[in-house]
Design an enzyme around this catalytic site. Structure first.
Site, PDB file in Angstrom:
ATOM      1  N   ARG A   1      60.110  59.701  34.886  1.00  0.00           N
ATOM      2  CA  ARG A   1      58.704  60.115  34.904  1.00  0.00           C
ATOM      3  C   ARG A   1      58.364  60.939  36.141  1.00  0.00           C
ATOM      4  O   ARG A   1      58.646  60.547  37.270  1.00  0.00           O
ATOM      5  CB  ARG A   1      57.794  58.899  34.827  1.00  0.00           C
ATOM      6  CG  ARG A   1      56.313  59.254  34.726  1.00  0.00           C
ATOM      7  CD  ARG A   1      55.482  58.019  34.482  1.00  0.00           C
ATOM      8  NE  ARG A   1      55.730  57.479  33.142  1.00  0.00           N
ATOM      9  CZ  ARG A   1      55.633  56.185  32.856  1.00  0.00           C
ATOM     10  NH1 ARG A   1      55.365  55.313  33.794  1.00  0.00           N
ATOM     11  NH2 ARG A   1      55.844  55.782  31.618  1.00  0.00           N
TER      12      ARG A   1
ATOM     13  N   HIS B   1      68.714  54.172  33.451  1.00  0.00           N
ATOM     14  CA  HIS B   1      68.142  53.843  34.748  1.00  0.00           C
ATOM     15  C   HIS B   1      69.192  53.281  35.703  1.00  0.00           C
ATOM     16  O   HIS B   1      68.929  53.097  36.890  1.00  0.00           O
ATOM     17  CB  HIS B   1      67.006  52.828  34.553  1.00  0.00           C
ATOM     18  CG  HIS B   1      66.105  52.666  35.727  1.00  0.00           C
ATOM     19  ND1 HIS B   1      66.045  51.512  36.476  1.00  0.00           N
ATOM     20  CD2 HIS B   1      65.221  53.521  36.293  1.00  0.00           C
ATOM     21  CE1 HIS B   1      65.162  51.650  37.443  1.00  0.00           C
ATOM     22  NE2 HIS B   1      64.640  52.867  37.359  1.00  0.00           N
TER      23      HIS B   1
ATOM     24  N   ARG C   1      57.167  42.989  44.663  1.00  0.00           N
ATOM     25  CA  ARG C   1      56.376  43.993  45.374  1.00  0.00           C
ATOM     26  C   ARG C   1      55.059  44.288  44.676  1.00  0.00           C
ATOM     27  O   ARG C   1      54.010  44.348  45.296  1.00  0.00           O
ATOM     28  CB  ARG C   1      57.192  45.289  45.478  1.00  0.00           C
ATOM     29  CG  ARG C   1      56.489  46.403  46.244  1.00  0.00           C
ATOM     30  CD  ARG C   1      57.211  47.726  46.056  1.00  0.00           C
ATOM     31  NE  ARG C   1      56.916  48.354  44.777  1.00  0.00           N
ATOM     32  CZ  ARG C   1      57.655  49.283  44.218  1.00  0.00           C
ATOM     33  NH1 ARG C   1      58.775  49.660  44.794  1.00  0.00           N
ATOM     34  NH2 ARG C   1      57.302  49.819  43.057  1.00  0.00           N
TER      35      ARG C   1
END
Length: 716
Positions: free
Chosen positions: A436, A466, A592
């Protein structure tokens, strides 16, 4: 490994978007894991992470210019949030495809709550900017000069700049039947201008749109000769405001107001494409002109003009954000390049190169001695680049295979692959075109690699590649050896200076064989091959992780789990963690950003603690730690705890088996669990509380601990 848990001691809390109070089940009653109150909403959790980023702009532990940068990063994060997540919810409503997650919140409810929370956050952001950061910068002799403050000399310089740099490229658009409302580019700076009088053709338009040229900087440094010292900056918007009347000669400019439209920027590609690259090129243009999802306007814009814009973009009041300042705060990131004040930014450091690598001329020799684990940005990413460069030039290297998700422009990694191909080696690159906001870059680098003779494939349609893998095949002593690099982050040198990530290099035969099989799956066709050591999505990772959680649950109170993710949303993983907590397993989650798990609920998750670390570097490492009764199983991975990572992407988790490297990862995790100043604890009600050291307790910031341990540098 240390198992004590740092207690939350702060009163600084993000108490917005608080879910319903936690109900304590009666003693002996079975908890329903599927009950909606046991889950947090994904979108609202992501908003809370963005708020934690914004809060860094108020933390005096960060240098002043970096505090301003955190304020800008908050804007950048919100842009993507609206472009993708909010746009996705609006699409569900538009096409009647509403889906409800485990939290039970309908898309319409989510959009309403997002609007409420985002408005509060943005109002606080501009309050911080105007009443904290700008005054603090002013004291440091860094001035953002408003129009009313320009001296005659500065006003004259601005006039010349306008005439020479702005006027030749700006295109005002009067609105009338022959000039309909223009298609404005996503997130571009624009002005709506209120006019009085007739133009040269006798038209009374009453209104015009003025797009700010994208080629011009949004912030300009005034030359020293027209200033009285210090750093003096002026906004492009101020220059356009000051001279808007020159763009409409003979007419009166009654008002000129900034606005900015955020559009749907998600790309939709069919699964049965014949040519992914061609389809993607077509979709990239549409991203700039997707449906509107948010309108930002200057807070002094008249109501009738605001209503006109909302109507034009098909938006409602909840999509409107009136702001007290520039509408494009992300462009303030330019300050770091315009102002030379190293005393107001993080002190520099030199990433370390481990002795094992420094003592060997060849990376292959260093890896043969023992596996290497690098911690970025504290240790130099150049070692990974050097491995590929040496492979490109080494006559004993026969083949190189690599995945590329994000590599960046001017990538040394890409140049090394191209060099290897030119030297006659068999080079294959699996380029993920759908990374993206990196799609255009990846299309370009794929073309460059193909021109050099690299075999380029685009992975598997429907499954983003990925995983971060590099495989080098080398002839040694008459037989073929495999050298492997696996990482938690991208092959992007710039990111490696800003993100925390791990690089693992090994010549382990089993791992080399596993990686080779994964490349065969990516580039060829056929059934999934049997993998020995790695977990790989979408095939084995999900069930193997759940199996290991269940194993720890079987140990009861002797069980121990630590996960470090960027996000945790996968329902099956969360349920497995709930069951492990109910069995008495002590669980620490270092997440996170998004976390849909609700910690600390009696009978459900009282043994689970969730913390988020936000500091100088973007936390990006993924670690899966299972205590296993004193014989830890430890994995690093490219995958977060999300459904998309586990089920819809090509991902890899790799084992860390050497005792010294396991001990090192344990030290790193201990530092994160001991952090008492850059960590935020997720509460059962959905709020986050920032940890603070108790009276007399030393400050512990995990990132600074790692910085000092690995580079010898202790200052932030």
């Amino acid at each position: 490994m240390t198992t004590e848990i740092t207690k939350a001691k702060s009163v600084t809390s993000d108490d917005l978007s608080v879910p319903a109070p936690v109900e304590v089940p009666p003693v002996g009653e079975q908890v329903n894991l599927d009950a909606s109150e046991n889950w947090f909403n994904r979108e609202l959790s992501q908003l809370q992470f963005n708020y934690r980023v914004l809060k860094q702009s108020m933390d005096p532990a960060h240098p002043l210019i970096n505090r301003l940068i955190f304020c800008c990063i908050f804007s950048s994060n919100l842009d993507e949030f609206f472009e993708i997540r909010v746009a996705g919810l609006r699409e569900q409503l538009k096409y009647g495809r509403e889906t409800v997650g485990a939290d039970g919140i309908q898309p319409e409810q989510a959009l309403a709550e997002i609007s409420r929370v985002a408005h509060e956050y943005i109002e606080e952001q501009y309050d911080i900017l105007n009443n904290v950061l700008f005054p603090a910068l002013e004291k440091e002799n860094i001035h953002f000069i408003r129009r009313r403050e320009w001296t005659p000399a500065q006003a004259e310089w601005v006039r010349n700049y306008f005439d020479e740099e702005i006027l030749p490229v700006v295109s005002p658009i009067g609105l009338d039947p022959s000039h309909p409302f223009p298609r404005l580019v996503n997130k571009s700076l624009n002005f709506i201008v209120e006019l009085d009088g007739k133009d040269a053709f006798g038209r009374e338009t009453g209104m015009a749109i003025l797009p700010a040229p994208r080629s011009l900087p949004r912030l300009v440094r005034l030359p020293d000769e027209v200033c009285e010292g210090g750093e003096n900056l002026v906004f492009l918007s101020s220059m356009i405001h000051a001279h808007a009347d020159e763009l409409f000669p003979g007419m009166e400019v009654k008002g000129c107001y900034q606005f900015r439209l955020t559009r749907n920027a998600d790309l939709e590609l069919e699964d049965d494409l014949e040519d992914l690259a061609s389809a993607l090129r077509g979709e990239l243009l549409s991203r700039r002109f997707g449906d509107g999802v948010r309108l930002e306007v200057a807070d002094n814009c008249p109501e009738e003009l605001v209503h006109f814009l909302l109507t034009e973009f098909g938006l409602g009041e909840r999509d409107l954000y009136r702001v007290n300042g520039p509408v494009n705060l992300t462009r303030l990131l330019a300050v770091s390049g315009l102002v030379d004040r190293p005393d107001l930014t993080y002190s520099s450091f030199s990433p370390a190169i481990p002795r094992q690598i420094r003592s060997k001329e060849s990376m292959f020799e260093a890896i043969r001695k023992r596996p290497i684990l690098l911690s970025h940005p504290f240790e130099n990413f150049s070692s990974v680049v050097d491995l590929l460069r040496q492979a490109a030039k080494d006559p004993q290297v026969l083949a190189i295979r690599q995945t590329l998700y994000r590599a960046g422009t001017g990538s040394e990694i890409v140049e090394a692959l191209a060099d290897a191909a030119r030297r006659g080696k068999e080079v294959t690159a699996v380029v993920e075109l759908r990374a993206r906001f990196s799609e255009a870059e990846n299309l370009e680098l794929a073309s460059r690699l193909q021109e050099a003779g690299v075999i380029v494939v685009y992975g598997v349609v429907g499954y983003k590649t990925h995983a971060k893998m590099l495989l080098i095949v080398r002839r040694e002593e008459g037989k073929l050896s495999r050298y492997v690099h696996l990482g938690t982050g991208n092959y992007h040198a710039g990111n490696a200076r800003l993100y925390t990530d791990y690089s693992f290099m090994t010549c382990d035969d089993s791992i080399g064989d596993d990686v080779n099989k994964l490349f065969q799956q990516l580039t060829g066709m056929g059934k999934a091959l049997k993998i020995k050591k790695l977990f790989h999505a979408p095939f084995s990772m999900h069930k193997r992780l759940i199996s290991l959680i269940e194993r720890e649950a079987s140990y009861g109170e002797d069980g121990r789990i630590i996960f470090k993710f960027n996000a945790l949303t996968d329902a099956q993983l969360i349920k497995a963690l709930y069951r492990a907590s109910q069995a008495g397993v002590q669980i620490d989650l270092i997440v996170r950003g998004i976390c849909c798990l609700r910690p600390g609920v009696p009978g459900l998750s009282e043994n689970i603690r969730v913390r988020s670390i936000v500091g100088r570097f973007l936390e990006h490492t993924r670690i899966y730690y299972f205590e296993n009764k004193g014989k830890p199983d430890v994995y690093c991975a490219s995958a977060d705890g999300m459904e998309r990572n586990m089920l819809s992407r090509i991902e890899v988790a790799f084992p860390i088996e050497e005792p010294a490297l396991i001990a090192r990862l344990q030290e790193d995790l201990d530092a994160y669990l001991a952090d008492n100043c850059q960590s935020w604890m997720l509460q059962p009600d959905g709020s986050y509380i920032q940890n603070q050291p108790a009276e007399g307790e030393p400050r512990v910031a995990a990132q600074l601990v790692l910085l000092e341990r690995l580079t010898g540098k202790s200052k932030p």
